[in-house]
Design an enzyme around this catalytic site. Sequence first.
Site, mmCIF file in Angstrom:
data_model
loop_
_atom_site.group_PDB
_atom_site.id
_atom_site.type_symbol
_atom_site.label_atom_id
_atom_site.label_comp_id
_atom_site.label_asym_id
_atom_site.label_seq_id
_atom_site.Cartn_x
_atom_site.Cartn_y
_atom_site.Cartn_z
ATOM 1 N N GLY A 174 30.608 22.603 23.802
ATOM 2 C CA GLY A 174 29.664 21.740 23.079
ATOM 3 C C GLY A 174 28.938 20.755 23.971
ATOM 4 O O GLY A 174 27.820 20.357 23.688
ATOM 5 N N VAL A 228 27.663 17.446 26.175
ATOM 6 C CA VAL A 228 27.200 16.115 25.758
ATOM 7 C C VAL A 228 26.522 16.211 24.396
ATOM 8 O O VAL A 228 26.746 15.396 23.514
ATOM 9 C CB VAL A 228 26.212 15.547 26.805
ATOM 10 C CG1 VAL A 228 25.536 14.289 26.287
ATOM 11 C CG2 VAL A 228 26.941 15.255 28.112
ATOM 12 N N ARG A 273 18.236 10.115 32.264
ATOM 13 C CA ARG A 273 19.445 10.822 32.694
ATOM 14 C C ARG A 273 19.223 11.447 34.070
ATOM 15 O O ARG A 273 18.090 11.732 34.455
ATOM 16 C CB ARG A 273 19.784 11.939 31.677
ATOM 17 C CG ARG A 273 19.969 11.417 30.262
ATOM 18 C CD ARG A 273 20.358 12.525 29.310
ATOM 19 N NE ARG A 273 21.652 13.085 29.636
ATOM 20 C CZ ARG A 273 22.817 12.591 29.210
ATOM 21 N NH1 ARG A 273 22.843 11.542 28.426
ATOM 22 N NH2 ARG A 273 23.950 13.169 29.551
ATOM 23 N N ALA A 279 18.267 20.181 24.637
ATOM 24 C CA ALA A 279 19.260 21.238 24.406
ATOM 25 C C ALA A 279 18.609 22.595 24.148
ATOM 26 O O ALA A 279 19.057 23.620 24.665
ATOM 27 C CB ALA A 279 20.146 20.851 23.232
ATOM 28 N N HIS A 286 1.802 24.150 -2.122
ATOM 29 C CA HIS A 286 1.348 22.841 -2.584
ATOM 30 C C HIS A 286 2.303 22.331 -3.658
ATOM 31 O O HIS A 286 2.645 23.095 -4.558
ATOM 32 C CB HIS A 286 -0.057 22.943 -3.175
ATOM 33 C CG HIS A 286 -0.540 21.651 -3.775
ATOM 34 N ND1 HIS A 286 -0.981 20.602 -3.002
ATOM 35 C CD2 HIS A 286 -0.615 21.238 -5.065
ATOM 36 C CE1 HIS A 286 -1.331 19.595 -3.798
ATOM 37 N NE2 HIS A 286 -1.111 19.947 -5.059
HETATM 38 P P1 NAD Z 1 13.752 8.694 28.234
HETATM 39 O O1 NAD Z 1 13.208 9.186 29.502
HETATM 40 O O2 NAD Z 1 13.307 9.293 26.959
HETATM 41 O O3 NAD Z 1 13.420 7.131 28.089
HETATM 42 C C1 NAD Z 1 13.772 6.190 29.053
HETATM 43 C C2 NAD Z 1 12.805 5.032 28.934
HETATM 44 O O4 NAD Z 1 13.298 3.967 29.709
HETATM 45 C C3 NAD Z 1 11.420 5.359 29.456
HETATM 46 O O5 NAD Z 1 10.463 4.999 28.506
HETATM 47 C C4 NAD Z 1 11.327 4.526 30.731
HETATM 48 O O6 NAD Z 1 10.005 4.102 31.005
HETATM 49 C C5 NAD Z 1 12.238 3.368 30.409
HETATM 50 N N1 NAD Z 1 12.825 2.693 31.562
HETATM 51 C C6 NAD Z 1 13.320 3.254 32.695
HETATM 52 N N2 NAD Z 1 13.831 2.304 33.505
HETATM 53 C C7 NAD Z 1 13.667 1.114 32.872
HETATM 54 C C8 NAD Z 1 14.000 -0.234 33.186
HETATM 55 N N3 NAD Z 1 14.619 -0.556 34.326
HETATM 56 N N4 NAD Z 1 13.682 -1.207 32.309
HETATM 57 C C9 NAD Z 1 13.033 -0.886 31.136
HETATM 58 N N5 NAD Z 1 12.705 0.367 30.791
HETATM 59 C C10 NAD Z 1 13.019 1.355 31.642
HETATM 60 O O7 NAD Z 1 15.340 8.716 28.412
HETATM 61 P P2 NAD Z 1 16.508 8.444 27.367
HETATM 62 O O8 NAD Z 1 15.968 7.814 26.139
HETATM 63 O O9 NAD Z 1 17.571 7.742 28.129
HETATM 64 O O10 NAD Z 1 16.989 9.889 27.020
HETATM 65 C C11 NAD Z 1 17.512 10.697 28.054
HETATM 66 C C12 NAD Z 1 17.211 12.135 27.832
HETATM 67 O O11 NAD Z 1 17.966 12.595 26.744
HETATM 68 C C13 NAD Z 1 15.766 12.358 27.531
HETATM 69 O O12 NAD Z 1 15.176 12.961 28.653
HETATM 70 C C14 NAD Z 1 15.752 13.268 26.372
HETATM 71 O O13 NAD Z 1 15.294 14.511 26.817
HETATM 72 C C15 NAD Z 1 17.184 13.428 25.944
HETATM 73 N N6 NAD Z 1 17.302 13.017 24.544
HETATM 74 C C16 NAD Z 1 16.648 13.726 23.607
HETATM 75 C C17 NAD Z 1 16.737 13.371 22.278
HETATM 76 C C18 NAD Z 1 16.005 14.173 21.260
HETATM 77 O O14 NAD Z 1 15.602 15.285 21.566
HETATM 78 N N7 NAD Z 1 15.806 13.666 20.059
HETATM 79 C C19 NAD Z 1 17.474 12.259 21.912
HETATM 80 C C20 NAD Z 1 18.128 11.549 22.894
HETATM 81 C C21 NAD Z 1 18.037 11.950 24.212
#
Ligand code: NAD
Length: 475
Positions: free
Chosen positions: A45, A47, A276, A324, A448
């Site tokens: 599964g 993360v 990440r 994912a 609709h």
């Molecule tokens: P993300 O890249 O979506 O967002 C990180 C944000 O943090 C960016 O907007 C960036 O500009 C900002 N940032 C970076 N350093 C900073 C700092 N020092 N101070 C302030 N802002 C800063 O990353 P995430 O939200 O951590 O998610 C990680 C990954 O997990 C994503 O790449 C995403 O693909 C995946 N994820 C996907 C989903 C989904 O599909 N719904 C949900 C959660 C996570």
Amino acid sequence: MVMGEMTQEVGIAVIGGGPGGYAAAFRAADLGLDVMVIDEAPRLGGVCLHRGCIPSKALLHLSQLINDAKASGELGIVFGAPTIDLEKVRAFKNRVVDRLSDGLMRLAKQRGVQVVQARAVFEDSRTLRLQGADLAHIKFGHAIVATGSSEIALPGLTFRPGGRVISSTGALELADVPGRLLVIGGGYVGLELGSVYAALGSQVSVVEMLPRLIAQADEDLARPLVRRIGETFEAVYTRTKVADLTEGDADVEVTLEGAMGRTVERFDRVLVAVGRRPHSRGLGLEHTKVVVDDRGFIQVDDRQQTAEPKIFAIGDVVGGMMLAHKAMYEGKIAAEVIAGQPAAFDAVAIPAVVYTDPSLAWAGLTETDAQAQGREVRVARFPWSASGRALTMDAPEGLTKILADAETGRVLGFGIVGRDAGEMIGEGVLAIELGALVEDVALTIHAHPTLTETEGEVAELFLGSTTHLLPPKQR
Ligand code: NAD
């Protein structure tokens, strides 16, 4: 290799049991190959299932219930303030995760996929050493690296168990509902988990270094979500960075530096959600010909093959969108290529979904990217204020957007903001993937009244006229 240590030969060793790894393993097994999945965790599964997508969506479902109950007062149904039983909430979330992981373990067994709990390290391009298992070595025919990624901490900061500065993993444990929560990073995690805590009753602030939240999405699509965040969060700081952070016994002192100058604030907890990084270190890849770039991503071709022909890599560890469903798609490609099939990564569109309220989904080319690439596109937008279904659901703030090649009318991008956007984006992805023309979408009968009807109407609007809006020239 030490004499007497146990060695097993396997057809395919999949390293990592997340969505990418298990999708690869299951596809390979279905194609008749001998497969072993090796993961440090006892259950499949990764993360996504245990500390990401699934538990967060369970909590976001509950947040939506709270928000709906609150909003329904205006519609004539008044509920009292919610009583939150955190223990039961955690139990619901854990039940969902357990049920799905039981299902995966059962599917692995039924398919004859061996699951081994260990840490795998490459000794050479044919051998893995397993740390923490009775089995010491694996001689593999092929390997698929599906080791994923982990949260980035800020420089000089670590996530201490029980500490006030937490990652998404800590936030999903839901130890408490902090009075004041600071979220660092206004991306997927920041907005989703920030929304959960805001619904549960925390005063949430978000700090984002870029000029706007969820900068990956087009600004017009993000706007209704950003507006809602502005209403439900205590504060939104854009173009702002954390200059200093000190964790004390009673709270965390944070110095914010940005457009509004420098301020010092105190929070009960801080959630760090700044992206990440790939898990490619410590895997012994230096004992193989696999190439890792300077950001830690494993280099692969469109068949997911690394520079070492017997070793493939998929998912977050190869970069691109860290999602994912992209990992699962790549995993199946790798399995098929190993099985001798003519597979390659040729998907045109990968959908992205942010499960907030309202939710946000997009696929294919964004308007921002089209402008950056100097690509000639035409765009149409259908506001949900003209959708009967949206109004019956009290969700008039949504928007459906289509983007197509200006000359040929071929659909290149789709975007939706509003309730259930993620459930609707599939039609847009399919249109892009099939090379549909805007006309094809417009000539598809949509039920609709449904929200998907906005996808047909936006296509009609693109072509000049749709029933529920005046043509652009007459507006
Ligand atoms: P993300 O890249 O979506 O967002 C990180 C944000 O943090 C960016 O907007 C960036 O500009 C900002 N940032 C970076 N350093 C900073 C700092 N020092 N101070 C302030 N802002 C800063 O990353 P995430 O939200 O951590 O998610 C990680 C990954 O997990 C994503 O790449 C995403 O693909 C995946 N994820 C996907 C989903 C989904 O599909 N719904 C949900 C959660 C996570």
